[in-house]
Design an enzyme around this catalytic site. Structure first.
Site, short mmCIF file in Angstrom:
data_model
loop_
_atom_site.label_atom_id
_atom_site.label_comp_id
_atom_site.label_asym_id
_atom_site.label_seq_id
_atom_site.Cartn_x
_atom_site.Cartn_y
_atom_site.Cartn_z
N ALA A 134 0.83 -1.20 0.00
CA ALA A 134 0.00 0.00 0.00
C ALA A 134 0.87 1.26 0.00
O ALA A 134 2.08 1.20 0.20
CB ALA A 134 -0.93 0.00 1.22
N GLY A 144 -2.91 -5.99 -10.31
CA GLY A 144 -3.01 -6.72 -9.05
C GLY A 144 -3.92 -7.92 -9.15
O GLY A 144 -3.61 -8.99 -8.61
N GLU A 180 -2.93 -7.98 5.42
CA GLU A 180 -2.75 -6.90 6.41
C GLU A 180 -3.73 -5.82 6.02
O GLU A 180 -3.50 -5.07 5.07
CB GLU A 180 -1.30 -6.40 6.37
N GLU A 217 -12.98 2.59 9.88
CA GLU A 217 -11.61 3.10 9.82
C GLU A 217 -11.55 4.25 8.83
O GLU A 217 -11.69 4.05 7.62
CB GLU A 217 -10.64 2.00 9.38
#
Length: 478
Positions: free
Chosen positions: A178, A243, A281, A401
């Site tokens: 990221a 990706g 993660e 978040e």
């Protein structure tokens, strides 16, 4: 200060760089004119879409990076696989020596790489340099690990037989990292992967391609100097399609993905559907709980840094603050004084403590969260105002978040209530309790305490050490 990045699909061959940007790029052997190839598989190439790298602090266009075409991605996967076939047979201590050399090469460029992280990602330079140091440190760890990859002998129930459990390399490891840690996350994965005899293919964030190019140049130079194919640590820049193709590829034994909960869920399902291995993660919605016996001289600045550091763009950033009623007013008074002392600024200036958010989308997320708080009956604390709705389970802002420096605070009556609030959210990465009471500590770290993977006492939620496990529960890391 908080400006946008975008994908550009034209072809341009000149750009004007500031002296500062030109100096940083040149120090890392990154071209300062023309388009930059964003694919490495033993040689540098790129014929796909053009990614525009922009400095989030100034809006300056830093570079146009030519990403991988579908054909180049396929060729890179093949070359990485071929490099693995040779690399897996190199003795582990010899692989450790390669990592020692990579460590030395990174350390020699620590300041320059840290400045590039600051320039392209937006975190302050101290944090950028610290991130590179994490890569250096994990190389040290992996060098030692290369001489400790031991198996074991198991007693067999068959006469005259022994059972040997021998660790062998896995294959090709894909690292999808990221923007917020454009160097360290790859470093953690690469060092351990190479020590174990695997080859890696790196797909970085499309908004931080220069960091990945600079690191790959350093790593590949060390490999090639030792007669190892550079494709053992290959690079493909690109967007979502790149990706997706890597995640779906049967030529990749393990995918290590860092990113959002939504994307991570899709990655996990896709890799599981082909019986591959995955490391995820994902999000973090981390809480600090302040008990009445806490040392506020330590707790206040720690919470402040946890919330503001990296402009709130760490997976371990402090996003929720639960204050015991007996110390809530004093704590908030002290905390607000620290907030008032911070002025956002240029992350490359040494006195800056708060840099910009990374993208326009991040700014929009920040604004949307603030608007939600205002419309749902909250006051933004500038002079001691408080949240009208004091039940953190009633409002979705507590369970979401927001990747920005927003800290939501609530007041609790006892530790059981605070633990309940801490555990109610779907995320479970990091948490922190501030207390001097051993009874509180015991409960907090025990089976009825925090349900996060990282459980801190008298230290903030952010940060990690390479010698200890880093992982979460629920929607964080699998």
């Amino acid at each position: 200060m908080l400006l946008r990045r975008h994908l550009a699909f034209g072809r341009f061959h000149s750009r004007a760089l500031s002296t500062r940007a030109s100096t940083i790029l040149s120090s890392l052997d990154i071209p300062t004119t023309g388009e930059i190839p964003g694919v490495y598989n033993g040689s540098w190439e790129g014929s796909g879409d053009v990614l525009t790298s922009t400095c989030p602090a100034t809006g300056e266009e830093l570079a146009r990076v030519v990403s991988a075409s579908p054909k180049e991605l396929h060729e890179t996967l093949e070359r990485t696989r071929e490099a693995y076939k040779g690399f897996r047979n190199i003795p582990a201590p010899r692989r450790g020596e390669l990592l020692r050399q990579i460590r030395e090469a990174l350390s020699a460029k620590r300041e320059e790489l840290g400045a590039l992280v600051s320039l392209e990602m937006g975190k302050i330079k101290t944090e950028g340099v610290g991130e590179v140091q994490e890569f250096v440190d994990i190389c040290d760890y992996a060098v030692g690990l290369s001489r400790m990859m031991n198996g074991r002998v198991v007693a067999s129930e068959r006469p005259g037989h022994s059972i040997l459990e021998v660790p062998n390399p896995l294959g090709v490891v894909a690292v999808l990292s990221a923007f917020n840690f454009p160097v360290a996350v790859y470093g953690w994965n690469l060092a351990l992967s190479l020590a174990a005899g695997n080859a890696t293919i790196w797909k970085p964030s499309p908004t931080t391609p220069l960091c990945s190019i600079a690191v790959t140049k350093i790593v590949s130079t060390v490999l090639e100097k030792n007669g190892i194919p550079g494709a053992g640590a290959s690079l493909v820049t690109g967007g979502k399609d790149t990706g997706k193709a890597i995640v779906e590829s049967h030529d990749v034994e393990l995918v290590s993905f860092t990113g959002s909960e939504h994307a991570g869920r899709n990655v996990g399902k896709t890799v599981a559907s082909r019986f591959g291995k995955v490391i995820l993660e994902l999000g973090g919605n981390n809480a600090s709980i302040i008990m009445p016996d806490a040392d506020l001289s330590l707790a206040v600045p720690s919470v402040f840094f946890g919330a503001v550091g990296t402009a709130g763009q760490r997976c371990t950033s402090t996003r929720r603050l639960y204050l015991h009623k007996d110390i809530a007013s004093e704590f908030l008074d002290r905390l607000q004084k620290l907030y008032k002392s911070v002025i956002p600024g240029d992350p490359l200036v040494g006195s800056t403590l708060l840099g910009p958010l990374h993208t326009r989308a991040a700014c929009d997320g920040y604004g949307n969260a603030i608007n939600h708080l205002r419309t749902s009956g909250a006051d933004i604390l500038t002079g001691g105002n408080k949240y009208n709705n004091n039940d953190p389970d009633m409002d979705p802002i507590w369970k979401t978040e927001t990747f920005a420096p927003i800290l939501n605070a609530a007041i609790f009556d006892n530790l059981d209530q605070a633990i309940d609030w801490n555990n109610r959210v779907p995320q479970g990465l990091s948490s922190s309790l501030w207390t001097r009471d051993l009874r509180h500590l015991g409960k907090w770290i025990g089976p009825s305490g925090s349900d996060t993977g990282i459980v801190n006492v008298n230290v903030g939620t952010s940060g990690a050490e390479i010698g200890a496990a880093f992982g979460g529960n629920k929607v964080n890391i699998e």
